[in-house]
Structure formats: C-alpha cells, structure tokens
Design a protein around this motif. Structure first.
Motif, mmCIF file in Angstrom:
data_model
loop_
_atom_site.group_PDB
_atom_site.id
_atom_site.type_symbol
_atom_site.label_atom_id
_atom_site.label_comp_id
_atom_site.label_asym_id
_atom_site.label_seq_id
_atom_site.Cartn_x
_atom_site.Cartn_y
_atom_site.Cartn_z
ATOM 1 N N LEU A 1 48.641 -1.240 0.095
ATOM 2 C CA LEU A 1 47.537 -0.335 -0.837
ATOM 3 C C LEU A 1 47.847 -0.809 -2.390
ATOM 4 O O LEU A 1 46.773 -0.817 -3.091
ATOM 5 C CB LEU A 1 47.900 0.750 -0.642
ATOM 6 C CG LEU A 1 47.094 1.997 -1.415
ATOM 7 C CD1 LEU A 1 45.507 1.634 -1.255
ATOM 8 C CD2 LEU A 1 47.371 3.261 -1.175
ATOM 9 N N ASN A 2 49.183 -0.984 -2.839
ATOM 10 C CA ASN A 2 49.144 -1.036 -4.439
ATOM 11 C C ASN A 2 48.565 -2.367 -4.786
ATOM 12 O O ASN A 2 48.129 -2.316 -5.939
ATOM 13 C CB ASN A 2 50.526 -0.896 -4.565
ATOM 14 C CG ASN A 2 51.405 0.425 -4.533
ATOM 15 O OD1 ASN A 2 50.470 1.288 -5.105
ATOM 16 N ND2 ASN A 2 52.513 0.332 -4.216
ATOM 17 N N LEU B 1 44.605 -1.604 -4.774
ATOM 18 C CA LEU B 1 44.011 -0.796 -5.781
ATOM 19 C C LEU B 1 43.442 -1.701 -7.151
ATOM 20 O O LEU B 1 43.643 -2.740 -6.995
ATOM 21 C CB LEU B 1 45.057 0.235 -6.462
ATOM 22 C CG LEU B 1 45.617 1.119 -5.452
ATOM 23 C CD1 LEU B 1 46.987 1.759 -5.950
ATOM 24 C CD2 LEU B 1 44.743 2.004 -4.938
ATOM 25 N N TYR C 1 39.466 1.683 -6.776
ATOM 26 C CA TYR C 1 40.026 2.306 -5.963
ATOM 27 C C TYR C 1 41.516 2.802 -6.904
ATOM 28 O O TYR C 1 42.163 2.023 -7.488
ATOM 29 C CB TYR C 1 40.707 1.707 -4.723
ATOM 30 C CG TYR C 1 39.588 1.053 -4.015
ATOM 31 C CD1 TYR C 1 38.893 2.013 -3.020
ATOM 32 C CD2 TYR C 1 38.960 -0.054 -3.883
ATOM 33 C CE1 TYR C 1 37.692 1.610 -2.371
ATOM 34 C CE2 TYR C 1 38.147 -0.594 -3.310
ATOM 35 C CZ TYR C 1 37.390 0.048 -2.471
ATOM 36 O OH TYR C 1 36.328 0.039 -1.905
ATOM 37 N N SER C 2 42.184 4.069 -6.689
ATOM 38 C CA SER C 2 43.200 4.295 -7.424
ATOM 39 C C SER C 2 43.840 5.418 -6.623
ATOM 40 O O SER C 2 43.094 6.103 -5.701
ATOM 41 C CB SER C 2 42.817 4.939 -8.939
ATOM 42 O OG SER C 2 41.890 6.077 -8.808
ATOM 43 N N LEU C 3 45.200 5.687 -7.181
ATOM 44 C CA LEU C 3 45.865 6.565 -6.259
ATOM 45 C C LEU C 3 45.271 8.006 -6.637
ATOM 46 O O LEU C 3 44.971 8.381 -7.862
ATOM 47 C CB LEU C 3 47.506 6.743 -6.579
ATOM 48 C CG LEU C 3 48.029 5.286 -5.860
ATOM 49 C CD1 LEU C 3 49.345 5.323 -6.239
ATOM 50 C CD2 LEU C 3 47.895 5.276 -4.461
ATOM 51 N N ARG C 4 45.294 8.667 -5.619
ATOM 52 C CA ARG C 4 44.749 10.288 -5.555
ATOM 53 C C ARG C 4 46.120 11.222 -5.958
ATOM 54 O O ARG C 4 46.983 11.027 -5.018
ATOM 55 C CB ARG C 4 44.140 10.768 -4.472
ATOM 56 C CG ARG C 4 43.286 11.875 -4.308
ATOM 57 C CD ARG C 4 42.497 11.853 -3.147
ATOM 58 N NE ARG C 4 42.050 13.193 -2.827
ATOM 59 C CZ ARG C 4 40.982 13.733 -3.325
ATOM 60 N NH1 ARG C 4 40.361 12.838 -4.310
ATOM 61 N NH2 ARG C 4 40.411 14.989 -3.196
ATOM 62 N N ILE D 1 43.428 8.163 -1.817
ATOM 63 C CA ILE D 1 42.815 6.924 -2.826
ATOM 64 C C ILE D 1 41.477 7.706 -3.226
ATOM 65 O O ILE D 1 40.728 8.443 -2.346
ATOM 66 C CB ILE D 1 42.552 5.828 -1.980
ATOM 67 C CG1 ILE D 1 44.064 5.520 -1.151
ATOM 68 C CG2 ILE D 1 42.024 4.770 -2.898
ATOM 69 C CD1 ILE D 1 43.598 4.483 0.032
ATOM 70 N N ASN D 2 41.486 7.607 -4.765
ATOM 71 C CA ASN D 2 40.241 7.808 -5.179
ATOM 72 C C ASN D 2 39.406 6.777 -5.066
ATOM 73 O O ASN D 2 39.925 5.508 -5.523
ATOM 74 C CB ASN D 2 40.369 8.157 -6.689
ATOM 75 C CG ASN D 2 41.073 9.523 -6.895
ATOM 76 O OD1 ASN D 2 40.606 10.475 -6.502
ATOM 77 N ND2 ASN D 2 41.746 9.574 -7.953
ATOM 78 N N LYS E 1 36.652 10.049 -1.657
ATOM 79 C CA LYS E 1 38.190 9.814 -1.352
ATOM 80 C C LYS E 1 38.657 9.224 0.068
ATOM 81 O O LYS E 1 37.557 9.160 0.901
ATOM 82 C CB LYS E 1 38.879 11.409 -1.310
ATOM 83 C CG LYS E 1 38.399 12.246 -0.161
ATOM 84 C CD LYS E 1 38.621 13.521 -0.547
ATOM 85 C CE LYS E 1 37.712 14.501 0.663
ATOM 86 N NZ LYS E 1 37.951 15.995 0.428
#
Length: 178
Positions: free
Chosen positions: A39-40, A43, A67-70, A75-76, A95
């Motif tokens: 995932l990282n 993003l 995509y960014s961490l929520r 994930i946003n 999300k």
C-alpha cells in the motif's frame, strides 16, 4: 398458506442486503487480485490512461486518482477530472479499505455512505509501481492507471492484451486526454 412473521421478513431483507454488498465487493470470475501488494508504494497520484465508460466519469478529461492514508485506518480516495463542457474541475472524495489482507490488492471503495464497490488491482508494476490495471466487481469496470499522464505503448499494449484475454471489452475503452 404460511404467514411470514416480521422477524422472518426482516431476516430475509438483511440477508438480501448482505448478499448485495458482498456481490459489490467481490472479484469478477477468474480474476485474481495481485498479491504482495504494498500500500505505501501504491499511495499517491495516478493518472487515468483508459477506462470503460460510466456516467460518473462521462465528459471528464485529465482524470487523476490520489490515494493517501486515512486517519483512523483505511485510505482516502480523491478522484479529480476536468468537465470539458462545464469548464470546471470535478472532485469526488471517498474511502477505501482492504477486503481481506493488506498484502492483496482487493479493496472496497465508497463514495456514497455505507455503499461499497470492489476495487481490484489485477495488474501492477511490482518493481516500480508505475502502472496498474484495476477492475470492479464485474467486467463492466476497467481502468488503466499510470504515475505519469502518458504510458509507454508497449506497456499499454501488454495491459490491453491481458484485459482482452480476461474477457474485457477493450475495444470500448476511452482514452483520457491529459
């Protein structure tokens, strides 16, 4: 004649709703999400190169997904595209969450409250995370994404061949202007 009690009817409604939600977050037949998903590395910003037509993107160009961490998990998702006829940018925020394991590219995404749909990463540049091919719960949904607004022709052709062999209507793809 058997009369259904309210609890039986309610149970049937909940079972139907559950079946609908599971169906929307499933994978298409014979499509496997990528494994060893990171995932990282996924993003960030992706450019839509091609897609199958849907009303929620119709008339849009310059489409990106970021995509960014929520906070609190998940994930946003921010999808953005330029509405050519209106002359303005449109943005949809959602999300996403993993359906099973965080190392499998199978997520559920929502832009509308409690309703989720599949986001299945079916192809991915695992070395550099420079391209991805994503499907929804069936073969009516397909997106080809890139970290840049253009994609090398040989990479695009390989993804198109993979999608075609998997039963996607690649002749119907819309190629996005950036």
């Amino acid at each position: 004649m058997r009369v259904k009690t309210p609890s039986t009817t309610l149970t049937l409604v909940w079972l139907f709703a559950l079946a609908m939600l599971v169906g929307c977050t499933s994978t298409p037949d014979n499509i496997k999400p990528v494994t060893n998903f990171d995932l990282n590395r996924y993003l960030g910003k992706w450019y839509e190169i091609a897609r199958l037509d849907h009303s929620f993107e119709r008339g849009l160009s310059q489409i990106t997904a970021t995509y960014s961490l929520r906070e609190g998990g998940g994930i946003n998702v921010v999808n953005r595209g330029y509405n050519d006829s209106e002359g303005e940018w449109e943005t949809a925020e959602g999300k996403a969450f993993f359906v099973d394991s965080a190392d499998v590219g199978h997520l559920k995404v929502s832009f509308f409250g409690p309703f989720y749909a599949s986001y299945v990463v079916m192809a991915l540049d695992k070395q550099d995370y420079q391209y991805a091919m994503v499907t929804g719960p069936n073969r009516d949904y397909l997106w080809i994404l890139s970290r840049t607004p253009t994609m090398q022709e040989r990479t695009l052709n390989a993804l198109l061949a993979q999608a075609k062999s998997a039963g996607y209507p690649v002749d119907d793809l819309i190629y996005v202007t950036h």
